[in-house]
Design a protein around this motif. Structure first.
Motif, PDB file in Angstrom:
ATOM      1  N   HIS A 157       0.872  -1.182   0.000  1.00 52.63           N
ATOM      2  CA  HIS A 157       0.000   0.000   0.000  1.00 52.63           C
ATOM      3  C   HIS A 157       0.901   1.221   0.000  1.00 52.63           C
ATOM      4  O   HIS A 157       1.661   1.413   0.949  1.00 52.63           O
ATOM      5  N   ILE A 158       0.811   2.015  -1.069  1.00 50.69           N
ATOM      6  CA  ILE A 158       1.605   3.246  -1.098  1.00 50.69           C
ATOM      7  C   ILE A 158       1.059   4.171  -0.005  1.00 50.69           C
ATOM      8  O   ILE A 158       1.809   4.761   0.756  1.00 50.69           O
ATOM      9  N   MET A 159      -0.258   4.266   0.062  1.00 51.41           N
ATOM     10  CA  MET A 159      -0.910   4.979   1.165  1.00 51.41           C
ATOM     11  C   MET A 159      -2.323   4.441   1.290  1.00 51.41           C
ATOM     12  O   MET A 159      -2.864   3.885   0.340  1.00 51.41           O
ATOM     13  N   ALA A 214       2.918  16.440   3.145  1.00 47.00           N
ATOM     14  CA  ALA A 214       3.415  15.397   4.063  1.00 47.00           C
ATOM     15  C   ALA A 214       3.506  14.054   3.338  1.00 47.00           C
ATOM     16  O   ALA A 214       4.477  13.299   3.501  1.00 47.00           O
ATOM     17  N   LEU A 215       2.499  13.795   2.516  1.00 48.88           N
ATOM     18  CA  LEU A 215       2.450  12.519   1.786  1.00 48.88           C
ATOM     19  C   LEU A 215       3.649  12.369   0.860  1.00 48.88           C
ATOM     20  O   LEU A 215       4.396  11.385   0.931  1.00 48.88           O
ATOM     21  N   PHE A 216       3.860  13.384   0.006  1.00 50.61           N
ATOM     22  CA  PHE A 216       4.959  13.282  -0.963  1.00 50.61           C
ATOM     23  C   PHE A 216       6.316  13.279  -0.261  1.00 50.61           C
ATOM     24  O   PHE A 216       7.223  12.561  -0.671  1.00 50.61           O
ATOM     25  N   VAL A 275       7.874   9.757  -1.545  1.00 44.71           N
ATOM     26  CA  VAL A 275       8.774   9.811  -2.702  1.00 44.71           C
ATOM     27  C   VAL A 275      10.202   9.356  -2.345  1.00 44.71           C
ATOM     28  O   VAL A 275      10.742   8.468  -3.011  1.00 44.71           O
ATOM     29  N   PRO A 276      10.795   9.895  -1.267  1.00 48.16           N
ATOM     30  CA  PRO A 276      12.153   9.417  -0.932  1.00 48.16           C
ATOM     31  C   PRO A 276      12.173   7.916  -0.597  1.00 48.16           C
ATOM     32  O   PRO A 276      13.137   7.225  -0.917  1.00 48.16           O
ATOM     33  N   TYR A 277      11.084   7.448   0.018  1.00 49.01           N
ATOM     34  CA  TYR A 277      11.053   6.013   0.369  1.00 49.01           C
ATOM     35  C   TYR A 277      11.037   5.151  -0.902  1.00 49.01           C
ATOM     36  O   TYR A 277      11.772   4.171  -1.006  1.00 49.01           O
ATOM     37  N   ALA A 337       3.388   2.777   3.061  1.00 51.30           N
ATOM     38  CA  ALA A 337       4.338   3.881   3.237  1.00 51.30           C
ATOM     39  C   ALA A 337       3.703   5.084   3.917  1.00 51.30           C
ATOM     40  O   ALA A 337       4.405   5.982   4.381  1.00 51.30           O
ATOM     41  N   TYR A 338       2.363   5.117   3.977  1.00 46.44           N
ATOM     42  CA  TYR A 338       1.684   6.267   4.587  1.00 46.44           C
ATOM     43  C   TYR A 338       0.324   5.798   5.081  1.00 46.44           C
ATOM     44  O   TYR A 338      -0.654   5.793   4.345  1.00 46.44           O
ATOM     45  N   THR A 339       0.272   5.373   6.318  1.00 47.23           N
ATOM     46  CA  THR A 339      -0.966   4.820   6.892  1.00 47.23           C
ATOM     47  C   THR A 339      -1.914   5.959   7.273  1.00 47.23           C
ATOM     48  O   THR A 339      -1.565   7.134   7.156  1.00 47.23           O
TER      49      THR A 339
END
Ligand SMILES: [Zn+2]
Length: 304
Positions: free
Chosen positions: A24-26, A43-45, A49-51, A258-260
């Motif tokens: 899940h990307i988010m 906050a999301l990007f 993105v770095p991850y 990566a973003y719950t």
């Protein structure tokens, strides 16, 4: 030529890069169902993105994002993440019927198979919402060990959509071998081959014989709980399937995020940083590791 349908369009499936078939990307899982999830995009990007760039550095070039409708799916944001990070991302159509059905449309009881099929088919043909972005696979989810009437409607719609689109079907199934059998029977009765179906969260199954049986029928076995604490378990399941000559049906992923909903990260890099070295140390060949981490997921997620 076999292809993947990604958020940036159709691409050849046979890239040699590693692919994660269930992450899940988010998502907004755990929260209330939402039509159009809102995220703090800055906050999301800055988190994602770095991850994903780091994952790309570790050899991962493609990810299937399993966040479905009502749980935070945002194909437009996924496309921007994909463009910024260089990682290919697949999104999905379909509905998540597990968690007691809380992420299904409230009118699900009255919807016919045909109505469900047409609503998903519209996403396949014209893109999701106004984005023009097409799904790359069908996602469904079940709770119990026998299919309910709603499960049957969703799986039948999924089977019919596979028939017209060639999209594979990922079903959150877990330790429900009876339901897995019922799903495969339903697909057969709809004229859909078992190789169009991915048994999601199959590492929860307690007796590997059930996985062997489904893999022998042609299903994909998604061991998507790769994690340092489950390395021994996943390894033992890989061995059990390998002994039966079924490694070609196995998928590995983390079910990370990566973003719950609360902004935290459930990482999905251990396959590259820990588990692949472990497989090699335990005697799996380079060809077997490549199959498990690149060729198999690309075949499983390709449009046929
Ligand atoms: Zn998942």
């Amino acid at each position: 030529m076999s292809v993947l349908m990604s958020v940036i369009g159709q691409i050849p499936a046979d890239d040699p890069g590693l692919m994660l078939p269930h992450e899940h990307i988010m998502s907004k899982f755990g929260g209330d169902p939402v039509q159009q999830a809102e995220y703090d995009e800055h906050a999301l990007f800055s988190a994602i993105v770095p991850y994903l760039q780091k994952l790309r550095g570790l050899g991962c070039t493609a990810i299937a994002d399993c966040t479905s409708a009502y749980i935070g799916r945002r194909p437009d944001l996924l496309r921007r993440v994909s463009e910024k990070s260089g990682v290919v991302i697949l999104t999905n159509t379909g509905w998540y019927g597990a968690s007691g059905g809380r992420y299904l449309p409230p009118e699900i009881g009255e919807l016919s198979v045909d109505a469900i099929f047409h609503s998903w088919k519209a996403e396949w043909e014209g893109g999701i919402g106004q984005t023009g972005i097409r799904p790359g696979f069908i996602k469904t989810a079940i709770d119990g060990n026998h299919l309910t009437a709603v499960d049957r409607k969703l799986m039948t719609a999924a089977a019919r959509l596979h028939g017209v689109s060639g999209m594979p079907i990922q079903t959150h199934t877990g330790n429900n071998p009876k339901a897995a059998e019922e799903i495969l029977d339903l697909l057969t009765s709809e004229g859909v081959g078992a190789d169009a179906w991915i048994w999601v969260h199959a590492h929860y199954v307690l007796e590997p014989i059930h996985l062997v049986r489904a893999a022998r029928r042609g299903a994909w076995i998604s061991l998507d709980g790769v994690h340092p604490q489950r390395a021994d378990l996943i390894l033992s399941l890989c061995r059990a399937l390998s002994q039966e000559g079924l490694l070609g049906r196995v998928l590995l992923s983390h079910d990370g995020n990566a973003y719950t909903a609360d902004g935290a990260c459930r990482p999905f890099d251990f396959l590259m940083t820990g588990f692949i070295p472990r497989l090699m140390k335990e005697g799996f060949s380079t060809a077997e590791v490549n199959a498990l981490t690149a060729a198999n997921p690309r075949r499983a997620l390709s449009i046929r």
